[in-house]
Design a protein around this motif. Structure first.
Motif, PDB file in Angstrom:
ATOM      1  N   LEU A  95       0.808  -1.208   0.000  1.00 58.04           N
ATOM      2  CA  LEU A  95       0.000   0.000   0.000  1.00 58.04           C
ATOM      3  C   LEU A  95       0.845   1.263   0.000  1.00 58.04           C
ATOM      4  N   SER A  96       1.960   1.240   0.702  1.00 63.12           N
ATOM      5  CA  SER A  96       2.851   2.408   0.717  1.00 63.12           C
ATOM      6  C   SER A  96       3.345   2.720  -0.694  1.00 63.12           C
ATOM      7  N   LYS A  97       3.793   1.677  -1.390  1.00 61.67           N
ATOM      8  CA  LYS A  97       4.268   1.871  -2.755  1.00 61.67           C
ATOM      9  C   LYS A  97       3.140   2.320  -3.667  1.00 61.67           C
ATOM     10  N   ALA A  98       1.964   1.710  -3.510  1.00 64.33           N
ATOM     11  CA  ALA A  98       0.812   2.046  -4.353  1.00 64.33           C
ATOM     12  C   ALA A  98       0.399   3.502  -4.165  1.00 64.33           C
ATOM     13  N   LEU A  99       0.346   3.965  -2.916  1.00 64.35           N
ATOM     14  CA  LEU A  99      -0.069   5.332  -2.636  1.00 64.35           C
ATOM     15  C   LEU A  99       0.932   6.353  -3.161  1.00 64.35           C
ATOM     16  N   ILE A 100       2.220   6.036  -3.021  1.00 69.98           N
ATOM     17  CA  ILE A 100       3.259   6.954  -3.505  1.00 69.98           C
ATOM     18  C   ILE A 100       3.215   7.054  -5.032  1.00 69.98           C
ATOM     19  N   VAL A 101       3.156   5.909  -5.703  1.00 72.16           N
ATOM     20  CA  VAL A 101       3.127   5.893  -7.171  1.00 72.16           C
ATOM     21  C   VAL A 101       1.853   6.544  -7.695  1.00 72.16           C
ATOM     22  N   THR A 102       0.727   6.240  -7.059  1.00 67.79           N
ATOM     23  CA  THR A 102      -0.555   6.814  -7.479  1.00 67.79           C
ATOM     24  C   THR A 102      -0.531   8.335  -7.359  1.00 67.79           C
ATOM     25  N   PHE A 103      -0.029   8.832  -6.235  1.00 73.35           N
ATOM     26  CA  PHE A 103       0.041  10.278  -6.030  1.00 73.35           C
ATOM     27  C   PHE A 103       0.958  10.938  -7.067  1.00 73.35           C
ATOM     28  N   LEU A 104       2.167  10.411  -7.221  1.00 71.49           N
ATOM     29  CA  LEU A 104       3.139  11.030  -8.117  1.00 71.49           C
ATOM     30  C   LEU A 104       2.670  10.998  -9.575  1.00 71.49           C
ATOM     31  N   THR A 105       2.071   9.881  -9.981  1.00 69.05           N
ATOM     32  CA  THR A 105       1.607   9.778 -11.373  1.00 69.05           C
ATOM     33  C   THR A 105       0.487  10.766 -11.645  1.00 69.05           C
ATOM     34  N   ALA A 106      -0.485  10.851 -10.740  1.00 66.23           N
ATOM     35  CA  ALA A 106      -1.584  11.799 -10.915  1.00 66.23           C
ATOM     36  C   ALA A 106      -1.076  13.236 -10.890  1.00 66.23           C
ATOM     37  N   PHE A 107      -0.137  13.513  -9.974  1.00 70.09           N
ATOM     38  CA  PHE A 107       0.445  14.855  -9.883  1.00 70.09           C
ATOM     39  C   PHE A 107       1.145  15.238 -11.188  1.00 70.09           C
ATOM     40  N   ILE A 108       1.995  14.339 -11.686  1.00 70.34           N
ATOM     41  CA  ILE A 108       2.751  14.630 -12.915  1.00 70.34           C
ATOM     42  C   ILE A 108       1.826  14.695 -14.127  1.00 70.34           C
ATOM     43  N   PHE A 109       0.855  13.777 -14.193  1.00 67.19           N
ATOM     44  CA  PHE A 109      -0.101  13.766 -15.310  1.00 67.19           C
ATOM     45  C   PHE A 109      -0.835  15.103 -15.381  1.00 67.19           C
ATOM     46  N   SER A 110      -1.362  15.548 -14.244  1.00 71.49           N
ATOM     47  CA  SER A 110      -2.069  16.823 -14.191  1.00 71.49           C
ATOM     48  C   SER A 110      -1.146  17.985 -14.519  1.00 71.49           C
ATOM     49  N   LEU A 111       0.058  17.953 -13.963  1.00 73.70           N
ATOM     50  CA  LEU A 111       1.033  19.017 -14.195  1.00 73.70           C
ATOM     51  C   LEU A 111       1.365  19.161 -15.677  1.00 73.70           C
ATOM     52  N   ILE A 166      -3.730  13.852  -4.309  1.00 72.17           N
ATOM     53  CA  ILE A 166      -4.430  13.486  -3.084  1.00 72.17           C
ATOM     54  C   ILE A 166      -5.737  12.780  -3.415  1.00 72.17           C
ATOM     55  N   TYR A 167      -6.470  13.315  -4.382  1.00 74.06           N
ATOM     56  CA  TYR A 167      -7.742  12.703  -4.775  1.00 74.06           C
ATOM     57  C   TYR A 167      -7.527  11.312  -5.362  1.00 74.06           C
ATOM     58  N   ALA A 168      -6.481  11.145  -6.156  1.00 75.16           N
ATOM     59  CA  ALA A 168      -6.190   9.834  -6.753  1.00 75.16           C
ATOM     60  C   ALA A 168      -5.960   8.791  -5.672  1.00 75.16           C
ATOM     61  N   ASN A 169      -5.307   9.179  -4.585  1.00 72.21           N
ATOM     62  CA  ASN A 169      -5.096   8.246  -3.476  1.00 72.21           C
ATOM     63  C   ASN A 169      -6.410   7.860  -2.805  1.00 72.21           C
ATOM     64  N   LEU A 170      -7.322   8.808  -2.681  1.00 69.22           N
ATOM     65  CA  LEU A 170      -8.631   8.491  -2.105  1.00 69.22           C
ATOM     66  C   LEU A 170      -9.375   7.490  -2.981  1.00 69.22           C
ATOM     67  N   VAL A 171      -9.345   7.714  -4.286  1.00 66.68           N
ATOM     68  CA  VAL A 171     -10.016   6.798  -5.219  1.00 66.68           C
ATOM     69  C   VAL A 171      -9.411   5.405  -5.119  1.00 66.68           C
ATOM     70  N   PHE A 172      -8.088   5.330  -5.041  1.00 64.10           N
ATOM     71  CA  PHE A 172      -7.431   4.030  -4.913  1.00 64.10           C
ATOM     72  C   PHE A 172      -7.821   3.332  -3.620  1.00 64.10           C
ATOM     73  N   SER A 173      -7.858   4.095  -2.506  1.00 61.83           N
ATOM     74  CA  SER A 173      -8.190   3.485  -1.216  1.00 61.83           C
ATOM     75  C   SER A 173      -9.604   2.914  -1.223  1.00 61.83           C
ATOM     76  N   ILE A 174     -10.538   3.632  -1.815  1.00 68.11           N
ATOM     77  CA  ILE A 174     -11.907   3.117  -1.926  1.00 68.11           C
ATOM     78  C   ILE A 174     -11.947   1.907  -2.858  1.00 68.11           C
ATOM     79  N   GLY A 175     -11.130   1.954  -3.900  1.00 71.75           N
ATOM     80  CA  GLY A 175     -11.069   0.857  -4.855  1.00 71.75           C
ATOM     81  C   GLY A 175     -10.531  -0.438  -4.275  1.00 71.75           C
ATOM     82  N   LEU A 176      -9.891  -0.370  -3.126  1.00 69.55           N
ATOM     83  CA  LEU A 176      -9.411  -1.584  -2.460  1.00 69.55           C
ATOM     84  C   LEU A 176     -10.565  -2.525  -2.132  1.00 69.55           C
ATOM     85  N   PHE A 177     -11.750  -1.981  -1.943  1.00 67.48           N
ATOM     86  CA  PHE A 177     -12.921  -2.785  -1.592  1.00 67.48           C
ATOM     87  C   PHE A 177     -13.737  -3.189  -2.832  1.00 67.48           C
TER      88      PHE A 177
END
Length: 269
Positions: A95-111, A166-177
């Motif tokens: 989860l640590s790796k997933a959250l870090i990668v998810t955040f950075l990818t969404a941040f860079i994609f948006s940027l 930050i939002y991408a991480n929330l979506v991923f966390s909900i997607g765990l279920f």
């Protein structure tokens, strides 16, 4: 599987990049009928951002930006060999790796998308100003940051990109279920729409401090600071306070959901 995920991600980038390009060029075409100055560039850029752009593009943003970084981890989580994977790597490490990668990818994609839009508009209309902010431009702007000044727009781009992460991480966390990959892929659109519509409906029932509380949890406060409901701000400093509070709420919610999922999995054995 990794090749399949990579293909999906490239497809996402190409499709969304094409849509952004078309939307931007159409906006430039319309803006070219107006005076070619920094404020026109600024107005055009902000009219293309979340909250002002078309509903279809907004929904696509809610879907594509969050899934861009979490798709691989979603596939891993929903496959049969996930438990053998966890035996080698703990839930926390996964989860640590997933959250870090998810955040950075969404941040860079948006940027990248925002800078690409700004570059196209600046080259086609007029560069943004480097100097002091003109008070007339502030009054004529369509959002809090829309004043024709480069520094203001850079601030918006960085805040917005951070918020998308930050939002991408929330979506991923909900997607765990969520066990279905197809539902996971579109979950960002469903979650994001709910975080816009529900606070908007609730806001009609409250006033004063309670109304400001609702605004904090409204998604545009996080991913499009200053774009919607600007009347709640007295100045830009208040906007930053709301953004920080919104970030704290979304991060706390994400970590709470992740913690609950880990405990649930550990009980299942």
């Amino acid at each position: 599987m990794s090749k399949r995920v990579f293909f999906y991600l490239i497809t996402i980038f190409l499709i969304f990049g094409g849509i952004v390009t078309i939307e931007t060029l159409l906006a430039i075409f319309e803006a070219n009928t107006l005076p070619h100055n920094a404020l026109n560039t600024s107005n055009t850029f902000y009219m293309l951002q979340f909250g002002n752009v078309s509903e279809i593009v907004s929904i696509l943003m809610l879907i594509m930006i969050p899934i861009s970084g979490s798709l691989l981890f979603t596939y891993i989580k929903n496959n049969n060999y996930f438990y053998s994977f966890i035996q080698r790597h703990s839930y926390k490490k996964f989860l640590s790796k997933a959250l870090i990668v998810t955040f950075l990818t969404a941040f860079i994609f948006s940027l990248v998308i925002l800078l690409y839009q700004l570059l196209l508009i600046s080259l086609s209309i007029h560069p943004l100003d480097w100097g002091n902010i003109d008070a007339k431009n502030v009054i004529s702007g369509v959002t809090m940051f829309d004043d024709g000044n480069l520094s203001s727009t850079v601030k918006f781009i960085l805040l917005s990109s951070f918020g998308w992460g930050i939002y991408a991480n929330l979506v991923f966390s909900i997607g765990l279920f969520i066990k279905k990959n197809a539902i996971n892929i579109i979950s960002g659109g469903i979650i994001g729409s709910s975080l816009i519509i529900v606070p908007a409906l609730v806001s009609h029932l409250f006033q004063g401090a309670l109304l400001k509380m609702v605004y904090i949890v409204s998604l545009p406060t996080l991913i499009a600071p200053g774009q919607m409901n600007v009347q709640y701000f007295g100045n830009q400093n208040q906007l930053y306070i709301y953004f920080v509070l919104s970030t704290m709420v979304y991060m706390s919610l994400t970590l709470g959901i992740v913690y609950f999922w880990i405990k649930k999995k550990q009980k299942e054995g």
